[in-house]
Motif scaffolding. Structure first.
Motif, short mmCIF file in Angstrom:
data_model
loop_
_atom_site.label_atom_id
_atom_site.label_comp_id
_atom_site.label_asym_id
_atom_site.label_seq_id
_atom_site.Cartn_x
_atom_site.Cartn_y
_atom_site.Cartn_z
N GLY A 46 33.49 4.01 30.65
CA GLY A 46 32.47 4.72 29.89
C GLY A 46 31.32 5.25 30.72
O GLY A 46 30.41 5.90 30.19
N GLY A 47 31.37 4.95 32.03
CA GLY A 47 30.36 5.49 32.93
C GLY A 47 29.20 4.57 33.25
O GLY A 47 28.25 4.97 33.94
N ASN A 48 29.25 3.33 32.79
CA ASN A 48 28.19 2.38 33.14
C ASN A 48 28.37 1.94 34.59
O ASN A 48 29.48 1.60 35.01
N THR A 49 27.28 1.93 35.34
CA THR A 49 27.33 1.64 36.76
C THR A 49 26.56 0.38 37.13
O THR A 49 25.65 -0.04 36.42
N ASN A 50 26.95 -0.18 38.26
CA ASN A 50 26.30 -1.36 38.81
C ASN A 50 26.32 -1.22 40.32
O ASN A 50 27.33 -0.81 40.89
N TYR A 51 25.18 -1.57 40.98
CA TYR A 51 25.08 -1.38 42.43
C TYR A 51 24.57 -2.64 43.11
O TYR A 51 23.77 -3.40 42.56
N LYS A 52 24.99 -2.82 44.34
CA LYS A 52 24.39 -3.81 45.22
C LYS A 52 22.96 -3.37 45.48
O LYS A 52 22.68 -2.16 45.67
N ASP A 53 22.04 -4.32 45.50
CA ASP A 53 20.63 -3.97 45.61
C ASP A 53 20.33 -3.10 46.84
O ASP A 53 19.54 -2.15 46.77
N SER A 54 20.96 -3.39 47.96
CA SER A 54 20.63 -2.70 49.20
C SER A 54 21.09 -1.25 49.24
O SER A 54 20.70 -0.50 50.12
N VAL A 55 21.92 -0.84 48.29
CA VAL A 55 22.39 0.56 48.28
C VAL A 55 21.79 1.36 47.13
O VAL A 55 22.02 2.58 47.04
N LYS A 56 21.05 0.70 46.27
CA LYS A 56 20.45 1.41 45.14
C LYS A 56 19.53 2.52 45.64
O LYS A 56 18.74 2.31 46.55
N GLY A 57 19.66 3.69 45.05
CA GLY A 57 18.85 4.82 45.45
C GLY A 57 19.44 5.62 46.59
O GLY A 57 18.97 6.72 46.88
N ARG A 58 20.45 5.05 47.27
CA ARG A 58 21.09 5.76 48.37
C ARG A 58 22.55 6.12 48.06
O ARG A 58 23.03 7.18 48.46
N PHE A 59 23.25 5.26 47.34
CA PHE A 59 24.65 5.47 47.00
C PHE A 59 24.78 5.81 45.52
O PHE A 59 24.03 5.29 44.69
N THR A 60 25.75 6.65 45.21
CA THR A 60 26.04 6.99 43.82
C THR A 60 27.54 6.90 43.59
O THR A 60 28.32 7.56 44.30
N ILE A 61 27.93 6.11 42.61
CA ILE A 61 29.33 6.02 42.24
C ILE A 61 29.58 6.90 41.02
O ILE A 61 28.73 6.98 40.12
N SER A 62 30.72 7.57 41.01
CA SER A 62 31.08 8.40 39.87
C SER A 62 32.60 8.41 39.75
O SER A 62 33.30 7.97 40.66
N ARG A 63 33.08 8.88 38.62
CA ARG A 63 34.54 8.93 38.44
C ARG A 63 34.92 10.14 37.62
O ARG A 63 34.14 10.61 36.78
N ASP A 64 36.12 10.64 37.88
CA ASP A 64 36.70 11.72 37.12
C ASP A 64 37.93 11.14 36.44
O ASP A 64 38.97 10.97 37.08
N ASN A 65 37.81 10.82 35.18
CA ASN A 65 38.91 10.16 34.48
C ASN A 65 40.15 11.06 34.38
O ASN A 65 41.28 10.57 34.38
N ALA A 66 39.94 12.34 34.30
CA ALA A 66 41.08 13.26 34.21
C ALA A 66 41.89 13.27 35.50
O ALA A 66 43.09 13.54 35.48
N LYS A 67 41.22 12.98 36.61
CA LYS A 67 41.90 12.98 37.91
C LYS A 67 42.18 11.57 38.42
O LYS A 67 42.66 11.40 39.54
N ASN A 68 41.87 10.55 37.61
CA ASN A 68 42.08 9.16 38.02
C ASN A 68 41.43 8.88 39.37
O ASN A 68 42.02 8.21 40.24
N THR A 69 40.24 9.38 39.56
CA THR A 69 39.57 9.33 40.86
C THR A 69 38.17 8.75 40.71
O THR A 69 37.46 9.07 39.76
N VAL A 70 37.80 7.92 41.69
CA VAL A 70 36.45 7.41 41.77
C VAL A 70 35.86 7.84 43.10
O VAL A 70 36.57 7.92 44.11
N TYR A 71 34.57 8.14 43.10
CA TYR A 71 33.89 8.62 44.29
C TYR A 71 32.72 7.69 44.63
O TYR A 71 32.16 7.02 43.77
N LEU A 72 32.35 7.72 45.91
CA LEU A 72 31.14 7.04 46.34
C LEU A 72 30.39 7.99 47.26
O LEU A 72 30.83 8.24 48.39
N GLN A 73 29.30 8.54 46.75
CA GLN A 73 28.44 9.39 47.57
C GLN A 73 27.43 8.50 48.27
O GLN A 73 26.67 7.79 47.61
N MET A 74 27.44 8.54 49.59
CA MET A 74 26.57 7.68 50.38
C MET A 74 25.59 8.54 51.16
O MET A 74 26.01 9.33 52.01
#
Length: 118
Positions: free
Chosen positions: A54-82
């Motif tokens: 459903g798009g709810n995210t959770n991050y390790k404290d040390s990466v908050k504000g720097r990393f972004t996780i996202s997913r494309d359900n149609a492509k069965n793909t998850v991304y991590l922008q660092m």
């Protein structure tokens, strides 16, 4: 059974950016939580970020504000922008996903190395 394949790792200077991708393939009924973990040399594997279907995210404290996780359900793909990478982010990054509905199972990718030079 499903499989996960990561890509996007590499060598980057401190302050730089990388985008990791993880594609799920195989016999996929449903993908629940997807996430990224990392393991630095001599250390235990640790959670970096997770995202629910459903798009709810959770991050390790040390990466908050720097990393972004996202997913494309149609492509069965998850991304991590660092962004704003630091030498301490150097590690092998692993994709993980939970598959299934009534009966669920988890799969790990093979890992992709991220090296941040100072």
């Amino acid at each position: 059974q499903a499989q996960l394949v990561e890509s996007g790792g590499g060598l980057v200077q401190a302050g730089g950016s990388l985008r990791l991708s993880c594609v799920a393939s195989g016999n996929i009924v449903s993908i629940n939580v997807m996430g990224w973990y990392r393991q630095a040399p001599g250390k235990q594997r640790e959670l970096v970020a997770t995202i629910t279907s459903g798009g709810n995210t959770n991050y390790k404290d040390s990466v908050k504000g720097r990393f972004t996780i996202s997913r494309d359900n149609a492509k069965n793909t998850v991304y991590l922008q660092m962004n704003s990478l630091k030498p301490e982010d150097t590690a092998v990054y692993y994709c993980n996903a939970e598959f299934g509905t009534t009966w669920t199972y988890r799969v790990w990718g093979q890992g992709t190395l991220v090296t941040v030079s100072s």
